[in-house]
Design a protein around this motif. Sequence first.
Motif, PDB file in Angstrom:
ATOM      1  N   LEU A  81      -7.040  -0.800  -4.657  1.00 32.57           N
ATOM      2  CA  LEU A  81      -5.698  -0.383  -5.036  1.00 32.57           C
ATOM      3  C   LEU A  81      -5.085  -1.303  -6.076  1.00 32.57           C
ATOM      4  N   LEU A  82      -5.512  -2.561  -6.089  1.00 34.98           N
ATOM      5  CA  LEU A  82      -5.028  -3.528  -7.066  1.00 34.98           C
ATOM      6  C   LEU A  82      -6.197  -4.099  -7.847  1.00 34.98           C
ATOM      7  N   ARG A  86       0.837  -1.210   0.000  1.00 34.23           N
ATOM      8  CA  ARG A  86       0.000   0.000   0.000  1.00 34.23           C
ATOM      9  C   ARG A  86       0.867   1.253   0.000  1.00 34.23           C
ATOM     10  N   ILE A 122      -1.717  -2.399 -10.561  1.00 32.10           N
ATOM     11  CA  ILE A 122      -2.124  -1.254  -9.750  1.00 32.10           C
ATOM     12  C   ILE A 122      -3.312  -0.581 -10.431  1.00 32.10           C
ATOM     13  N   ILE A 157       2.421   1.803  -3.382  1.00 32.66           N
ATOM     14  CA  ILE A 157       1.446   2.264  -4.370  1.00 32.66           C
ATOM     15  C   ILE A 157       1.158   3.748  -4.179  1.00 32.66           C
ATOM     16  N   GLU A 185       1.600   1.595 -13.845  1.00 36.24           N
ATOM     17  CA  GLU A 185       0.267   1.002 -13.948  1.00 36.24           C
ATOM     18  C   GLU A 185       0.203  -0.075 -15.018  1.00 36.24           C
TER      19      GLU A 185
END
Length: 250
Positions: A73-74, A29, A84, A32, A40
């Motif tokens: 987030l994923l 996290r 991502i 990211i 991405e």
Amino acid sequence: MQIEPYLQQALADETSNNALYERLASALRKGIHQGDLLDESEALPSERDLATLLDISRVTVRKAIQVLVSEGLLIQKRGAGTFIAKRVEQALSHLTSFSEDMQQRHLNAGIVWLERHIGMPSAEESQVLKLEPHERIARLYRLRTANDQPMALELAVLPEHLITDPTQVSHSLYEFLERSGNRPVRAIQRLRAVPCSTEQAVFLRISPGSPVLYIERYSFHANGSPVEFTRSHYRGDSYDFVSEMTLQQR
């Protein structure tokens, strides 16, 4: 950057007493949010590879990844891997529709209709839209998606004379209004962060109580009459609102 050394160092730096999968999720996290984990377009290493490189079990890796998938987030793409999730930016200086915003970013805008009907307004809605006591409204409640990922819940109410049959609005509300010459040209927006309800969390695929961006929009016709009162809840982990400011001349 090399993801394996980053995660190894991040796990080594974790001093919490949380379970190992929570520490791995926290490390992912952080990477990211800082933007230094992956592009991405790059896929994360497979669960097997991450487990081997970090010397932990695949179950631990899988649980950590699922935590971030549930947070938005994923994204897991069948046959392609785990990526991502893209964040969407919207400029606050232009009055555009959600569909137009997604089109500009080469994303596929989608709608899941939750409610479309004619009814009586609440006291607040009647006041905002400056309705007479007998006037009714069109109520449009929908889940907005980008590339099939939930982004926002939008509840729009408009005077009935602008939309006599809400089921005719199939995609973009602003495109529908433009065809009849009723597209708004000016709007006032208020934004604030609020915790999402359990119902909203189900639709947005986030945890109940997660912070979302709550937006109230009051839009107006060129002649100054109210057109639309919209209340939206945007996922805070996937949507950014950007405002450009300049120094005011004294």
